[in-house]
Design a protein around this motif. Structure first.
Motif, PDB file in Angstrom:
ATOM      1  N   PRO A  26       1.435   2.969  -8.739  1.00  0.00           N
ATOM      2  CA  PRO A  26       0.216   2.655  -8.387  1.00  0.00           C
ATOM      3  C   PRO A  26      -0.882   3.284  -9.540  1.00  0.00           C
ATOM      4  N   PRO A  33       1.699   2.344   5.115  1.00  0.00           N
ATOM      5  CA  PRO A  33       0.887   2.456   3.795  1.00  0.00           C
ATOM      6  C   PRO A  33       0.571   4.082   3.596  1.00  0.00           C
ATOM      7  N   TYR A  79      -6.650  -0.845  -6.863  1.00  0.00           N
ATOM      8  CA  TYR A  79      -5.218  -0.303  -7.404  1.00  0.00           C
ATOM      9  C   TYR A  79      -4.521  -1.460  -7.626  1.00  0.00           C
ATOM     10  N   LYS A 104      -1.987   6.869   2.093  1.00  0.00           N
ATOM     11  CA  LYS A 104      -3.299   7.187   1.987  1.00  0.00           C
ATOM     12  C   LYS A 104      -3.835   7.542   0.660  1.00  0.00           C
ATOM     13  N   HIS A 105      -4.582   6.265   0.063  1.00  0.00           N
ATOM     14  CA  HIS A 105      -4.988   6.592  -1.453  1.00  0.00           C
ATOM     15  C   HIS A 105      -6.700   6.749  -1.204  1.00  0.00           C
ATOM     16  N   GLY A 113       0.681  -1.431  -0.049  1.00  0.00           N
ATOM     17  CA  GLY A 113      -0.181   0.118   0.024  1.00  0.00           C
ATOM     18  C   GLY A 113       0.753   1.068  -0.070  1.00  0.00           C
ATOM     19  N   ASN A 114       2.090   1.071  -0.092  1.00  0.00           N
ATOM     20  CA  ASN A 114       2.774   2.344  -0.368  1.00  0.00           C
ATOM     21  C   ASN A 114       2.694   2.992  -1.700  1.00  0.00           C
ATOM     22  N   ASP A 115       2.953   4.324  -1.816  1.00  0.00           N
ATOM     23  CA  ASP A 115       3.077   5.146  -2.910  1.00  0.00           C
ATOM     24  C   ASP A 115       4.552   4.985  -3.500  1.00  0.00           C
ATOM     25  N   ASP A 166       5.125   7.014   2.530  1.00  0.00           N
ATOM     26  CA  ASP A 166       3.782   6.800   3.030  1.00  0.00           C
ATOM     27  C   ASP A 166       2.625   8.022   2.727  1.00  0.00           C
ATOM     28  N   LYS A 222      -5.038   3.513 -10.086  1.00  0.00           N
ATOM     29  CA  LYS A 222      -6.450   3.256  -9.592  1.00  0.00           C
ATOM     30  C   LYS A 222      -7.419   2.767 -10.696  1.00  0.00           C
TER      31      LYS A 222
END
Length: 613
Positions: free
Chosen positions: A412, A225, A233, A227-228, A38-40, A70, A414
């Motif tokens: 990433p 992670p 994704y 925040k998305h 979940g990291n960018d 993060d 979406k």
């Protein structure tokens, strides 16, 4: 042993070694697990063009850089916090990028007198104190891997090859990466070689366990992670995103997609990916050369398909006559140019954005073509879809200018709502028309009818000779040629009314300097702008997707700022077009090193311009 865990907000890791050391695979697996966590992230693969350069030499060094955080990030990073160097060549080629205090993990087994001499080291840098400003972890990675695989029914050479998995396991432990995806990947990759699969899995576990038990690493690091926005994704490269965009265009238009392509670095992966999607009505044809590839694609468009051809700069030069034929016949065609360093063969695996003038003017006669440039790996999806929309709606070839950095880099993505994607209406000519005129134009788009061969009542001439306006008969009339030339230009110019106006990011409204970019420079420019603003500077930013035609509001945007900076990975091609079109003396900033811009360098350039009287 309980290890201390230290929280970090971002990390830049670079894996580097010989071309045969598996650095691209190692980096890709670390990236996939980081995406799953979940990291960018943003990546920069960097490898030689040779199939296998001489082992242990500087030209043979392959690297993979990953920046993960993060929070929202924009680039693969200017300099690594951690360098994994599998041999002396990897150390020497990358040490100059390493900041003081960075972590340096060295495979000492490869630091033999012979390997040191190959790259000009008179003494072993691990032992002579020259690496004193770094945190050095000197580890015999190769021999530890071979020892860990004792008892497996594999050769010593195969055991040594697994050292990249040992290193991956160690780094996965060090940064709290998941492991399930990598283990499943190894099981799939070596399913037909069970002993090799077991050995690589064991090497990965051995690296993880070494980190867990050794005193050489007393601290683990954790990057939470990012925040998305809510949604599903996946990690995606630019080439795969281009392929998916073309598949989506076929589905949203109802047209079969036909790719005529000849393999060329760095565009070949589009062909590889599209060949997997026959169930979506995609047909792929690997031609014997670039000219045959574009000819087949244009023929498919004539037959009622969405014709596509993919290439790089050298291939665009070879395809230019057929692209001109597509202009003359006014048929839809998507031409994807994944730019690389030139001229000629140049540096095939390095990035550049120097094909803009070729895309704009690289055909004989007045042959205008719309040009679109994606700005990030994931944006390649939208760019391919937009190019297809314009090609079909306006009956014109469209060139997409991607580049090597976008093609191989990843981030990433979406997944979009498929039902919300734009519908592309082919608008085929109706059969059995009375007095069918193949060049009678739509008054809004100036597009001619798309008449599929074999449709009753729609018989017409096709070819590269000039057409009479309306009838499409061959014509050498001077006035008609002038009219047809202006109509083709007006059709492309009119697309400006059908695209989004250029948006400007100027939060305070007080900026007097605008930085204008295009293509894959978006990330570095955005990071530089962010850095300038964090230091109190005022700068506005805009980025062009449509390069021909320009957005209708481009000129007023440029004239609303005192100074306009245009960074490009060429010698000023967009700047030349802007000066010629608008008589505005933009400030051109250029580098052609085969690498993306570094954001800190750009930030310094922007600050210098801001500080001018």
């Amino acid at each position: 042993m309980t290890k201390q865990v230290e929280q970090l907000d971002r990390v830049i890791i670079r894996f580097a070694g010989d071309s045969g050391d598996g650095m691209q695979l190692t980096g890709d697996r670390f990236t996939q697990e980081t995406a799953a966590f979940g990291n960018d992230l943003s990546t920069l693969p960097n490898f030689p063009a040779e199939i296998r350069a001489p082992a242990g030499t500087l030209p043979g060094v392959s690297s993979f850089q990953l920046h993960f955080a993060d929070h929202d990030i924009l680039t693969p990073g200017d300099a690594p916090d951690v360098l994994v160097a599998m041999n002396p060549a990897a150390l020497k080629a990358n040490l100059g990028d390493l900041p003081r205090g960075a972590d340096l993990i060295i495979n000492t087994d490869e630091f033999t007198r012979r390997n040191l001499a190959k790259v000009g080291y008179a003494a072993d840098p691990v032992e002579d104190g020259s690496l004193g400003e770094y945190r050095v972890h000197a580890l015999p990675l190769t021999s530890m891997t071979v020892t860990a695989l004792t008892g497996y029914d594999i050769s010593k050479k195969d055991a040594e090859r697994a050292k990249n998995m040992f290193a991956l396991g160690l780094l996965s432990w060090l940064y709290h990466r998941p492991t399930e995806g990598t283990l499943a990947f190894l099981e799939r990759k070596f399913a037909k070689k069970p002993e090799i699969m077991k050995a690589n899995v064991a090497a990965f576990h051995a690296g993880w366990n070494y980190g867990e038990t050794t005193e050489a690493f007393s601290v683990q690091y954790q990057v939470k992670p990012a925040k998305h926005d809510a949604g599903l994704y996946r990690n995606i490269t630019g080439n795969v995103a281009l392929a998916y965009g073309l598949v989506a265009a076929g589905q949203r238009s109802g047209l079969p997609v036909y790719l005529g392509s000849y393999p060329i670095t760095p565009a070949s992966d589009i062909l590889h990916e599209l060949s997997k999607h026959k169930r979506f009505g995609v047909r792929t044809f690997q031609a014997e050369d670039e000219i045959a590839a574009v000819g087949a694609a244009l023929g498919a468009s004539f037959g009622g398909s969405l014709g596509v051809t993919t290439t790089s700069g050298p291939g665009i030069a070879l395809k230019s006559e057929t692209i001109g034929l597509a202009v003359a016949t006014e048929l839809p065609l998507v031409v994807i140019d994944v730019q690389r360093s030139g001229p000629s063969t140049g540096m095939p695996t390095k990035t550049e954005q120097a094909d803009l003038l070729q895309a704009m003017h690289g055909r004989n006669g007045e042959a205008p073509v719309p040009v679109i440039a994606p700005r990030s790996p994931s944006d390649c999806f939208a760019a391919a879809l937009e190019a297809s929309r314009i090609a079909v709606k306006y009956r014109t070839p469209v060139i997409v200018l991607s580049d090597g950095y976008l093609a191989n880099g990843s981030e990433p993505w979406k997944l979009p709502d498929v039902d919300a994607l734009p519908v592309i209406e082919p608008g085929f000519a109706a059969p059995d028309q009375e007095d069918f005129q193949p060049f009678r134009r739509d008054p809004e788009t100036l597009a001619r009818p798309w008449a599929v061969p074999g449709t009753p009542g729609l018989e017409h001439r096709i070819g590269g000779l000039e057409k009479a306006d309306g009838s499409g008969n061959i014509s050498y009339d001077p006035a008609n040629h002038d009219r047809m030339t202006r109509l083709r230009q007006a059709k492309v110019d009119g697309i400006a009314a059908d695209i989004e106006p250029l948006s400007v990011d100027d939060p305070s409204g007080a900026a007097r300097v605008l930085v204008l970019g295009w293509g894959g420079t978006f990330g570095a420019i955005s990071a530089a702008v962010r850095a300038v603003r964090e230091r109190g500077g005022q700068v506005a930013q805009a980025h062009l997707r449509h390069l021909n035609p320009f957005p209708a509001n481009l000129e007023p945007v440029l004239r609303s700022y005192d100074r306009v900076v245009v960074p490009e990975i060429n010698l000023g091609q967009l700047a030349l077009l802007l000066r010629g079109r608008f008589l505005i003396d933009v400030i051109s900033y250029n580098q052609v090193r085969g690498l993306p811009f570094k954001s800190e360098e750009l930030a310094g350039v922007l600050q210098d311009v801001i500080d001018r009287d």
